[in-house]
Write a protein that holds these residues in place. Structure first.
Motif, PDB file in Angstrom:
ATOM      1  N   VAL A 209      37.291  40.948   3.262  1.00  7.72           N
ATOM      2  CA  VAL A 209      38.194  41.179   2.132  1.00  7.72           C
ATOM      3  C   VAL A 209      39.625  40.943   2.600  1.00  7.72           C
ATOM      4  CG1 VAL A 209      39.061  42.847   0.458  1.00  7.72           C
ATOM      5  CG2 VAL A 209      36.633  42.863   1.081  1.00  7.72           C
ATOM      6  N   PHE A 210      40.329  40.066   1.887  1.00  9.12           N
ATOM      7  CA  PHE A 210      41.705  39.742   2.236  1.00  9.12           C
ATOM      8  C   PHE A 210      42.627  40.145   1.083  1.00  9.12           C
ATOM      9  CE2 PHE A 210      39.181  37.073   4.932  1.00  9.12           C
ATOM     10  CZ  PHE A 210      39.914  36.917   6.107  1.00  9.12           C
ATOM     11  N   CYS A 211      43.724  40.822   1.419  1.00 11.21           N
ATOM     12  CA  CYS A 211      44.715  41.230   0.429  1.00 11.21           C
ATOM     13  C   CYS A 211      45.964  40.369   0.573  1.00 11.21           C
ATOM     14  CB  CYS A 211      45.076  42.701   0.605  1.00 11.21           C
ATOM     15  SG  CYS A 211      43.756  43.835   0.118  1.00 11.21           S
ATOM     16  N   LEU A 212      46.421  39.830  -0.546  1.00 12.98           N
ATOM     17  CA  LEU A 212      47.639  39.041  -0.595  1.00 12.98           C
ATOM     18  C   LEU A 212      48.651  39.823  -1.422  1.00 12.98           C
ATOM     19  CD1 LEU A 212      46.151  35.560  -1.650  1.00 12.98           C
ATOM     20  CD2 LEU A 212      46.007  36.678   0.570  1.00 12.98           C
ATOM     21  N   LEU A 213      49.780  40.175  -0.813  1.00 11.37           N
ATOM     22  CA  LEU A 213      50.748  40.968  -1.563  1.00 11.37           C
ATOM     23  C   LEU A 213      52.129  40.927  -0.937  1.00 11.37           C
ATOM     24  CD1 LEU A 213      51.285  43.907   0.089  1.00 11.37           C
ATOM     25  CD2 LEU A 213      48.909  44.228  -0.584  1.00 11.37           C
ATOM     26  N   ASN A 214      53.082  41.328  -1.756  1.00  9.42           N
ATOM     27  CA  ASN A 214      54.432  41.617  -1.302  1.00  9.42           C
ATOM     28  C   ASN A 214      54.579  43.133  -1.291  1.00  9.42           C
ATOM     29  OD1 ASN A 214      57.389  42.377  -2.333  1.00  9.42           O
ATOM     30  ND2 ASN A 214      57.542  40.481  -1.157  1.00  9.42           N
ATOM     31  N   ALA A 215      54.994  43.688  -0.151  1.00 10.13           N
ATOM     32  CA  ALA A 215      55.093  45.148  -0.011  1.00 10.13           C
ATOM     33  C   ALA A 215      56.325  45.637  -0.769  1.00 10.13           C
ATOM     34  CB  ALA A 215      55.168  45.533   1.464  1.00 10.13           C
ATOM     35  N   LYS A 216      56.158  45.835  -2.075  1.00  9.92           N
ATOM     36  CA  LYS A 216      57.285  46.088  -2.958  1.00  9.92           C
ATOM     37  C   LYS A 216      57.783  47.529  -2.937  1.00  9.92           C
ATOM     38  CE  LYS A 216      54.725  43.970  -5.889  1.00  9.92           C
ATOM     39  NZ  LYS A 216      54.055  43.285  -7.019  1.00  9.92           N
ATOM     40  N   CYS A 217      57.069  48.409  -2.273  1.00 10.71           N
ATOM     41  CA  CYS A 217      57.528  49.792  -2.196  1.00 10.71           C
ATOM     42  C   CYS A 217      57.325  50.316  -0.774  1.00 10.71           C
ATOM     43  CB  CYS A 217      56.793  50.669  -3.212  1.00 10.71           C
ATOM     44  SG  CYS A 217      55.042  50.929  -2.851  1.00 10.71           S
ATOM     45  N   GLN A 218      58.081  51.355  -0.446  1.00 13.30           N
ATOM     46  CA  GLN A 218      58.042  51.889   0.907  1.00 13.30           C
ATOM     47  C   GLN A 218      56.682  52.460   1.294  1.00 13.30           C
ATOM     48  OE1 GLN A 218      60.724  51.584   3.186  1.00 13.30           O
ATOM     49  NE2 GLN A 218      58.968  51.998   4.478  1.00 13.30           N
ATOM     50  N   PRO A 219      55.992  53.184   0.405  1.00 14.59           N
ATOM     51  CA  PRO A 219      54.673  53.700   0.788  1.00 14.59           C
ATOM     52  C   PRO A 219      53.677  52.604   1.167  1.00 14.59           C
ATOM     53  CG  PRO A 219      55.489  54.916  -1.090  1.00 14.59           C
ATOM     54  CD  PRO A 219      56.449  53.788  -0.873  1.00 14.59           C
ATOM     55  N   ILE A 220      53.640  51.513   0.392  1.00 14.31           N
ATOM     56  CA  ILE A 220      52.748  50.401   0.727  1.00 14.31           C
ATOM     57  C   ILE A 220      53.150  49.802   2.066  1.00 14.31           C
ATOM     58  CG2 ILE A 220      52.102  48.039   0.107  1.00 14.31           C
ATOM     59  CD1 ILE A 220      50.623  49.890  -1.634  1.00 14.31           C
ATOM     60  N   ALA A 221      54.451  49.563   2.243  1.00 13.83           N
ATOM     61  CA  ALA A 221      54.933  48.983   3.497  1.00 13.83           C
ATOM     62  C   ALA A 221      54.565  49.869   4.678  1.00 13.83           C
ATOM     63  CB  ALA A 221      56.446  48.783   3.422  1.00 13.83           C
ATOM     64  N   ARG A 222      54.756  51.166   4.516  1.00  7.89           N
ATOM     65  CA  ARG A 222      54.441  52.119   5.594  1.00  7.89           C
ATOM     66  C   ARG A 222      52.947  52.135   5.880  1.00  7.89           C
ATOM     67  NH1 ARG A 222      55.886  56.697   3.197  1.00  7.89           N
ATOM     68  NH2 ARG A 222      58.081  56.421   3.713  1.00  7.89           N
ATOM     69  N   ASP A 223      52.140  52.109   4.826  1.00  9.05           N
ATOM     70  CA  ASP A 223      50.692  52.167   4.985  1.00  9.05           C
ATOM     71  C   ASP A 223      50.172  50.946   5.740  1.00  9.05           C
ATOM     72  OD1 ASP A 223      48.439  53.985   3.966  1.00  9.05           O
ATOM     73  OD2 ASP A 223      47.678  52.009   3.432  1.00  9.05           O
ATOM     74  N   ILE A 224      50.767  49.788   5.446  1.00 13.26           N
ATOM     75  CA  ILE A 224      50.332  48.547   6.088  1.00 13.26           C
ATOM     76  C   ILE A 224      50.942  48.399   7.477  1.00 13.26           C
ATOM     77  CG2 ILE A 224      50.410  46.010   5.926  1.00 13.26           C
ATOM     78  CD1 ILE A 224      50.310  46.303   2.895  1.00 13.26           C
ATOM     79  N   GLY A 225      52.164  48.929   7.640  1.00 17.76           N
ATOM     80  CA  GLY A 225      52.856  48.802   8.915  1.00 17.76           C
ATOM     81  C   GLY A 225      53.841  47.645   8.939  1.00 17.76           C
ATOM     82  N   VAL A 226      54.473  47.383   7.783  1.00 19.71           N
ATOM     83  CA  VAL A 226      55.468  46.320   7.685  1.00 19.71           C
ATOM     84  C   VAL A 226      56.726  46.895   7.045  1.00 19.71           C
ATOM     85  CG1 VAL A 226      53.756  44.487   7.555  1.00 19.71           C
ATOM     86  CG2 VAL A 226      54.584  45.545   5.435  1.00 19.71           C
ATOM     87  N   LYS A 227      57.738  46.052   6.873  1.00 20.94           N
ATOM     88  CA  LYS A 227      58.960  46.460   6.195  1.00 20.94           C
ATOM     89  C   LYS A 227      58.832  46.196   4.697  1.00 20.94           C
ATOM     90  CE  LYS A 227      61.927  45.535  10.193  1.00 20.94           C
ATOM     91  NZ  LYS A 227      63.067  44.726  10.709  1.00 20.94           N
ATOM     92  N   ILE A 228      59.612  46.931   3.933  1.00 21.72           N
ATOM     93  CA  ILE A 228      59.577  46.748   2.491  1.00 21.72           C
ATOM     94  C   ILE A 228      59.973  45.318   2.142  1.00 21.72           C
ATOM     95  CG2 ILE A 228      61.957  47.506   2.099  1.00 21.72           C
ATOM     96  CD1 ILE A 228      60.839  48.970  -0.436  1.00 21.72           C
ATOM     97  N   ASN A 229      59.307  44.756   1.150  1.00 23.79           N
ATOM     98  CA  ASN A 229      59.481  43.373   0.673  1.00 23.79           C
ATOM     99  C   ASN A 229      58.896  42.320   1.605  1.00 23.79           C
ATOM    100  OD1 ASN A 229      60.799  44.139  -1.730  1.00 23.79           O
ATOM    101  ND2 ASN A 229      62.762  44.264  -0.659  1.00 23.79           N
ATOM    102  N   ASN A 230      58.192  42.746   2.654  1.00 21.72           N
ATOM    103  CA  ASN A 230      57.493  41.775   3.502  1.00 21.72           C
ATOM    104  C   ASN A 230      56.283  41.217   2.759  1.00 21.72           C
ATOM    105  OD1 ASN A 230      57.859  43.081   6.926  1.00 21.72           O
ATOM    106  ND2 ASN A 230      59.248  41.914   5.635  1.00 21.72           N
TER     107      ASN A 230
END
Length: 287
Positions: free
Chosen positions: A259-280
């Motif tokens: 399973v592959f997810c394609l996204l822009n980490a548009k919020c801080q919780p998502i970015a934190r959960d994935i381990g990237v910076k916001i808007n990555n």
């Protein structure tokens, strides 16, 4: 994905925006806001699942206002923005026809999300800057390997407008000799794509179209139709767009299915959960 502390204020912001779109009745807005606060008070706690709470709030707003599609007008706006930028994105893809570049274009479409970013966001300015950025997490090589051995792909769509760019990627996927099935929402929620919008942009020309059988934000296992679950089970590979699908898939038993997810980490919780910076931007293999 489990809720983070910032999710509470985001739920309230989304609820306010949805209410303003759904009704002009100020008394009704107050009554529904009280109900929204009760939902948060009873459900918002450590370990709660983000997209499940969001789904209940938006369903409550639709039910109480009698407006089954508060974001109806924004659906058209998203389509207009997508079509405006489509020729520019296609020119970029002409210069670099790699799978990675098509994935980046599809992620650029993921910016067309008034639910996550808010109604006042500079959506137009974000689209092109997103398609030109590199991937903070890049599992596109692994996706290419999986595509070479897969026979059928289940593609979980996200937003209206975004599916214009998804169509470009799906055409690219056909170079791997795979059959593609696109799953859409059965009923409107936020600005998520339904069957009508998919047909409007000709997505049926490049893929078999189905629905999840529901109107949940992303996927919620107990909410999905049996038909969708069968398609999910029988797929060789899943590609999922957007935040809601990322949130929901992380709570499901995926087994050994890639399973592959394609996204822009548009919020801080998502970015934190994935381990990237916001808007990555990320192409992330979940398992």
């Amino acid at each position: 994905m489990k809720v983070h502390y910032e999710c509470a204020s985001c739920f309230l912001r989304q609820a306010r925006e949805a209410l303003d779109l759904a009704t002009e009745d100020e008394d009704l807005k107050m009554q529904i806001t009280e109900k929204t606060n009760k939902i948060l008070c009873s459900q918002f706690k450590e370990g709660a699942v983000a997209n499940q709470i969001g789904t209940e709030i938006h369903r409550s707003i639709k039910r109480e206002t009698g407006n089954l599609d508060p974001y109806h007008d924004l659906r058209g706006k998203s389509d207009e923005i997508a079509m405006q930028f489509l020729p520019r994105v296609e020119k970029i893809l002409e210069k670099d026809k790699s799978l990675k570049n098509y994935l980046k274009a599809a992620i650029a479409g993921n910016v067309l999300d008034f639910g996550a970013l808010g109604l006042e966001s500079d959506i137009e300015g974000l689209v092109m800057s997103t398609v030109e950025k590199d991937l903070a997490i890049d599992h596109s090589g692994e996706l290419g390997v999986e595509l070479k051995i897969a026979k059928n792909v289940l593609y979980l769509a996200d937003n209206v407008g975004e599916i214009v760019f998804d169509k470009l990627l799906i055409k690219k996927l056909h170079e791997y000799d795979v059959e593609v099935t696109v799953a859409l929402k059965k009923y409107p929620i936020l600005n998520d794509a339904c069957m009508k919008e998919a047909l409007d942009v000709g997505l049926d020309e490049v893929a078999r179209l189905i629905t999840t059988g529901t109107d949940s934000i992303g996927v919620i296992d107990h909410d999905l139709s049996l038909d969708f679950k069968n398609d999910f089970k029988n797929s060789d590979l899943v590609i999922a767009k957007g935040l809601g699908n990322y949130e929901g898939l992380g709570e499901m038993d995926l087994g050994d299915k890639p399973v592959f997810c394609l996204l822009n980490a548009k919020c801080q919780p998502i970015a934190r959960d994935i381990g990237v910076k916001i808007n990555n931007n990320v192409v992330l293999k979940l398992n």
